[in-house]
Design an enzyme around this catalytic site. Structure first.
Site, PDB file in Angstrom:
ATOM      1  N   GLU A 161      14.737  18.635 -41.181  1.00 35.14           N
ATOM      2  CA  GLU A 161      14.731  19.238 -39.843  1.00 35.14           C
ATOM      3  C   GLU A 161      16.079  19.031 -39.168  1.00 35.14           C
ATOM      4  O   GLU A 161      16.149  18.606 -38.020  1.00 35.14           O
ATOM      5  CB  GLU A 161      13.622  18.636 -38.974  1.00 35.14           C
ATOM      6  CG  GLU A 161      12.231  19.061 -39.384  1.00 35.14           C
ATOM      7  CD  GLU A 161      11.183  18.763 -38.309  1.00 35.14           C
ATOM      8  OE1 GLU A 161      11.425  17.884 -37.456  1.00 35.14           O
ATOM      9  OE2 GLU A 161      10.134  19.415 -38.328  1.00 35.14           O
ATOM     10  N   GLU A 237       5.624  21.352 -43.483  1.00 30.88           N
ATOM     11  CA  GLU A 237       4.820  20.311 -42.845  1.00 30.88           C
ATOM     12  C   GLU A 237       3.786  21.008 -41.985  1.00 30.88           C
ATOM     13  O   GLU A 237       4.107  21.516 -40.903  1.00 30.88           O
ATOM     14  CB  GLU A 237       5.683  19.417 -41.949  1.00 30.88           C
ATOM     15  CG  GLU A 237       6.617  18.512 -42.722  1.00 30.88           C
ATOM     16  CD  GLU A 237       7.494  17.671 -41.799  1.00 30.88           C
ATOM     17  OE1 GLU A 237       7.078  17.396 -40.650  1.00 30.88           O
ATOM     18  OE2 GLU A 237       8.601  17.318 -42.224  1.00 30.88           O
TER      19      GLU A 237
HETATM   20  C1  GLA Z   1       8.733  16.220 -38.120  1.00 32.18           C
HETATM   21  C2  GLA Z   1       9.390  15.408 -39.229  1.00 32.18           C
HETATM   22  C3  GLA Z   1       8.404  14.551 -39.971  1.00 32.18           C
HETATM   23  C4  GLA Z   1       7.466  13.861 -39.018  1.00 32.18           C
HETATM   24  C5  GLA Z   1       6.751  14.917 -38.192  1.00 32.18           C
HETATM   25  C6  GLA Z   1       5.751  14.339 -37.207  1.00 32.18           C
HETATM   26  O1  GLA Z   1       8.263  17.383 -38.592  1.00 32.18           O
HETATM   27  O2  GLA Z   1      10.076  16.235 -40.138  1.00 32.18           O
HETATM   28  O3  GLA Z   1       9.130  13.595 -40.694  1.00 32.18           O
HETATM   29  O4  GLA Z   1       8.195  13.010 -38.196  1.00 32.18           O
HETATM   30  O5  GLA Z   1       7.677  15.601 -37.434  1.00 32.18           O
HETATM   31  O6  GLA Z   1       4.828  13.539 -37.822  1.00 32.18           O
END
Ligand code: GLA
Length: 584
Positions: A161, A237
């Site tokens: 991210e 995710e």
């Molecule tokens: C983001 C991050 C993950 C995690 C999620 C929340 O998407 O990429 O590593 O921190 O948020 O659980």
């Protein structure tokens, strides 16, 4: 599906392809470092039984490179990937170097962010040198297990991210190139929030972009399509639950609602990685922290020890209502009938209680297990003292004679128990950093400062811990500080020559034994204790804190044994009068 035969996995124009056939990835996140190794097979079997064909894991740099150039069990990743193959699952690896993940410092070592600060996660040459060296140590575990070599690994992520953090395209390109240079041949990908600024900041030309979200799949994929007109759609995710903070509410998401979004993702023709399929536990104080507010720069919100995540497979590996709801959705996309669930792990058969009847004060613990004392003008940070997880005792002298003035800390991270001339004088936090009672001089002031976990998300990732600016008496900085750190991992080798005696309080290390009949998974409660860390048979189960919402710590069955089990409790604020711990 078999993962023992070499195959070619590639990113097609529309689908992922295995030896030219379109495949859909039904993946679930499971972090090997949050699950006891002897339980990996069971948990992976649960993923299969839920209807998944792939497992995804991050790799935490700070766990595996505790000091520059010193590596700790990098092979754990390889062993986990082998377990995935045994379970008949493909594997997606997300090596960071930054991973977020509610993990201390988002996985970045304190010895990286301490000296480099905001130069981390950029193309700063020193940062890149450290990343390259780490990946050189790590990537052989992955490369040897890629699918075209008969292993389970089908894809590897570039950073994490990145578009939620920065815009350094040179850095992202470097991470991409170094993965290739080290021999990664499977497809690479990035993952970002489904927003224009995130996708433009976090994508790499020529590398598959994926999106992360918890709801509204159609809109998210439309946004992704604007940025990437072709290629398979994937939610890297899918947040089917969430994490909890100390002092906050326990996160929960209704199974029907979560299953509906999963169905929506699959109806879009997309692949998915359920985050988390099984969350596990932040053992040993590795939990990270957030900062509140839209810009993630407000109050510190430390993550609890449990990473249950309200996931379909709960912290102790049992199927929840969400598991059965997801299984029903996923069954429609399976090649054949789904496998049965693996047999449930053993549970502790009889509850047990222990009174901790031996003790040492914190000063003695520091003498036995602490680092060297430093004497400096301004106070050193945790990073200066090489403390990642743990606490630091700062000792200042207030000159005198002088009348009583307010004593305050600037830049306190995160929490200090304060003693004036040996008497407990209060607890300070970053936002309540002025001692209630004024302090006259001369006096000796001690602050036992504890890190509650380094921030893992947002612009304050990598901020240092400790007294990061100074201690003021009235407006005057107190200089000449003796500081001494206690790293949590100092306990890994036992208690050294620590002399124990009958308990006094209210803080210190309390020890005792608990008799167990019928060892198996258990929960440990510390009624009346305030905050600290607890070990069973030398295994650090993580932080406990009466602030809640978590009130019991998970004890993996393999940690317990029939008969006597040794318990250590490092209480930092106020022990329970009975000094009892309960196992059930
Ligand atoms: C983001 C991050 C993950 C995690 C999620 C929340 O998407 O990429 O590593 O921190 O948020 O659980």
């Amino acid at each position: 599906m078999t993962t023992s035969q070499a195959a070619e996995f590639r990113v097609g124009d529309e689908h992922f392809e295995l030896d030219g056939r379109p495949v859909r990835l039904l993946s679930g996140a499971l972090h090997y470092f949050r699950v006891h190794e002897e339980q990996w097979d069971h948990r992976l079997g649960m993923l299969r039984a839920m209807g998944l064909n792939c497992v995804e894991t991050y790799v935490p740099w700070n766990l595996h490179e505790p000091a520059p150039g010193t590596y700790h069990d990098v092979e754990a990743l390889g062993r986990f990937l082998d377990a995935a193959a045994r379970a008949g699952l493909w594997a997606i690896v997300r090596p960071g170097p930054y991973i977020c993940a509610e993990w201390e410092n988002g996985g970045l070592p304190h010895w990286v962010t301490g000296p480099l600060g905001v130069r981390a996660r950029t193309c700063d040459p020193e940062y890149l040198r450290l990343v390259d060296r780490w990946f050189e140590a790590l990537m052989p575990q992955v490369v040897a297990r890629e699918i075209h070599r008969g292993g389970p690994v089908i894809m590897v992520q570039v950073e994490n991210e990145y578009g939620s953090y920065g815009s350094d395209a040179t850095y992202l390109r470097h991470v991409t190139d170094v993965l290739r240079d080290l021999g990664v041949e499977v497809p690479l990908f990035t993952s970002d929030g489904p927003e224009d600024h995130m996708l433009t900041g976090g994508s790499v030309p020529g590398v598959l972009a994926t999106v992360n979200f918890g709801s509204d799949a159609r809109t998210a994929f439309e946004t992704l399509r604007r940025h990437q007109p072709a290629g398979p759609l994937m939610c890297m995710e899918y947040w089917c639950g969430w994490f909890s903070h100390w002092g906050g509410k326990e996160a929960a998401r209704a199974p029907e609602d979560a299953a509906a979004t999963l169905r929506e993702i699959l109806e879009c023709g997309a692949s998915v990685n359920i985050y988390m399929a099984h969350g596990g536990t932040n053992f040993a104080g590795w939990a990270g922290a957030n900062r509140s507010g839209n810009l993630h720069d407000g109050e510190l919100q430390p993550d609890v020890t449990s990473y249950d995540y309200d996931a379909p497979i709960d912290e102790q590996g049992r199927p929840t209502a969400k598991f059965w709801a997801f299984r029903e959705v996923l069954a429609a996309y399976a090649d054949g009938p789904l496998p049965e669930l693996p047999p449930e792990p053993d549970q502790l058969t009889t509850p047990a209680e222990a009174a901790l009847d031996a003790w040492a004060p914190l000063d003695d613990v520091l003498d036995a297990l602490g680092g060297p004392e430093t004497v400096t003008g301004a106070p050193p940070t945790f990073e200066d003292l090489d403390v990642d997880r743990g606490l630091v005792r700062y000792r200042f002298e207030v000159p005198g004679p002088r009348k009583a003035y307010p004593l305050s800390v600037r830049g306190l991270r995160d929490r200090a128990v304060v003693y004036v001339d040996g008497e407990r004088a209060g607890v300070l936090t970053e936002s309540a950093a002025v001692l209630e009672t004024e302090v006259p001089g001369p006096a000796v002031v001690e602050l036992w400062v504890e890190s509650l976990g380094r921030v893992n998300y947002g612009p304050l990732v990598g901020e240092p811990k400790g007294i990061t600016q100074g201690v003021l008496h009235e407006r005057q900085y107190l200089h000449g500080v003796r500081a001494r750190g206690l790293r949590l991992d100092a306990f890994d080798a036992g208690l050294g020559g620590l002399a124990l005696r009958s308990p006094e309080g209210p803080t210190g290390l309390y020890t005792g034994t608990v008799q167990v009949a019928g060892a198996g998974d258990a929960w440990l409660e510390l009624p009346g204790w305030t905050r600290g860390f607890v070990w069973v048979n030398g295994v650090n189960l993580g932080r406990y804190w009466s602030a809640g919402p978590q009130h019991a710590l998970y004890v993996p069955g393999p940690v317990l044994r029939e008969g006597d089990n040794e318990v250590w409790v490092l209480e930092l604020e106020g022990a329970a009068a009975e000094r009892a711990v309960l196992l059930s």
